[in-house]
Motif scaffolding. Sequence first.
Motif, short mmCIF file in Angstrom:
data_model
loop_
_atom_site.label_atom_id
_atom_site.label_comp_id
_atom_site.label_asym_id
_atom_site.label_seq_id
_atom_site.Cartn_x
_atom_site.Cartn_y
_atom_site.Cartn_z
N GLY A 47 0.82 -1.20 0.00
CA GLY A 47 0.00 0.00 0.00
C GLY A 47 0.85 1.25 0.00
O GLY A 47 2.07 1.20 0.20
N THR A 48 0.17 2.37 -0.24
CA THR A 48 0.85 3.66 -0.33
C THR A 48 0.04 4.74 0.40
O THR A 48 -1.18 4.73 0.35
CB THR A 48 1.02 4.10 -1.80
OG1 THR A 48 -0.27 4.11 -2.42
CG2 THR A 48 1.94 3.17 -2.56
N THR A 53 -5.01 9.49 3.66
CA THR A 53 -5.49 8.12 3.50
C THR A 53 -4.34 7.20 3.14
O THR A 53 -3.47 7.55 2.35
CB THR A 53 -6.55 8.06 2.37
OG1 THR A 53 -7.62 8.93 2.72
CG2 THR A 53 -7.08 6.66 2.17
N PHE A 54 -4.34 6.02 3.73
CA PHE A 54 -3.41 4.99 3.30
C PHE A 54 -4.20 4.06 2.40
O PHE A 54 -5.23 3.51 2.81
CB PHE A 54 -2.83 4.20 4.48
CG PHE A 54 -1.77 3.23 4.05
CD1 PHE A 54 -0.44 3.64 3.96
CD2 PHE A 54 -2.08 1.93 3.72
CE1 PHE A 54 0.54 2.76 3.54
CE2 PHE A 54 -1.10 1.04 3.30
CZ PHE A 54 0.22 1.45 3.21
N GLU A 55 -3.76 3.93 1.15
CA GLU A 55 -4.46 3.11 0.17
C GLU A 55 -3.84 1.72 0.11
O GLU A 55 -2.69 1.56 -0.29
CB GLU A 55 -4.39 3.77 -1.20
CG GLU A 55 -5.12 5.10 -1.24
CD GLU A 55 -5.00 5.80 -2.58
OE1 GLU A 55 -4.34 5.26 -3.50
OE2 GLU A 55 -5.56 6.89 -2.70
N LYS A 90 -7.31 7.55 7.69
CA LYS A 90 -8.08 6.34 7.37
C LYS A 90 -7.29 5.41 6.47
O LYS A 90 -6.36 5.82 5.77
CB LYS A 90 -9.43 6.68 6.75
CG LYS A 90 -9.38 7.24 5.35
CD LYS A 90 -10.79 7.51 4.83
CE LYS A 90 -10.73 8.28 3.54
NZ LYS A 90 -12.05 8.59 3.02
N LEU A 91 -7.70 4.16 6.50
CA LEU A 91 -7.15 3.10 5.67
C LEU A 91 -8.26 2.69 4.72
O LEU A 91 -9.40 2.52 5.14
CB LEU A 91 -6.74 1.93 6.57
CG LEU A 91 -6.33 0.61 5.95
CD1 LEU A 91 -5.21 0.78 4.95
CD2 LEU A 91 -5.90 -0.35 7.05
N GLU A 125 -13.25 0.65 4.39
CA GLU A 125 -12.63 1.80 5.05
C GLU A 125 -12.55 1.58 6.55
O GLU A 125 -13.45 0.99 7.14
CB GLU A 125 -13.44 3.08 4.79
CG GLU A 125 -13.27 3.62 3.42
CD GLU A 125 -13.86 5.02 3.27
OE1 GLU A 125 -13.75 5.54 2.16
OE2 GLU A 125 -14.40 5.58 4.24
N LEU A 126 -11.46 2.07 7.11
CA LEU A 126 -11.25 1.98 8.55
C LEU A 126 -10.64 3.29 9.01
O LEU A 126 -9.58 3.69 8.52
CB LEU A 126 -10.29 0.83 8.87
CG LEU A 126 -9.97 0.63 10.34
CD1 LEU A 126 -11.18 0.00 11.04
CD2 LEU A 126 -8.76 -0.26 10.50
#
Length: 143
Positions: A47-48, A53-55, A90-91, A125-126
């Motif tokens: 992820g990035t 937001t962390f995608e 958020k993730l 989403e978290l």
Amino acid sequence: MLRPCVVTGENRADFLPFLPAELTEQQDRVLLLGLEEDGLPCGLLAGTPAGETFELRSLYVDPAHRRRGGGLRLLEVLISVLEDEPELKKLRCVWQESTETEGAAPLFRAAGFAILVEDGTLAAELPLSPVEDLGSLLADISE
């Protein structure tokens, strides 16, 4: 026993077969968490960060190792790491539903994510509760 690990320059080549081509071709830094059993790679999470937001871009567990908690353990480690990054709020993960991804929604639900339907795609989403420097764990995959 399945064991998560940080993918570094020393072990990156062992996990690259699990990394989607679009991530190997990009020049951005990517967080890579591997999954091993008896020292052998069997999965990868990638992820990035993008703003707040962390995608989550990829979560793969080899079919022979699925349904043993490895994917959930990778998500738990990721959440733990990201909650120490104050800029991230958020993730998020987005995917198309298919036979390959049919277990994704239950997996994300088990990890505490909310599942959303957006224009025919699914998203998980978290919210994060930031409290360390993510930079030290990001690997430059172009090396």
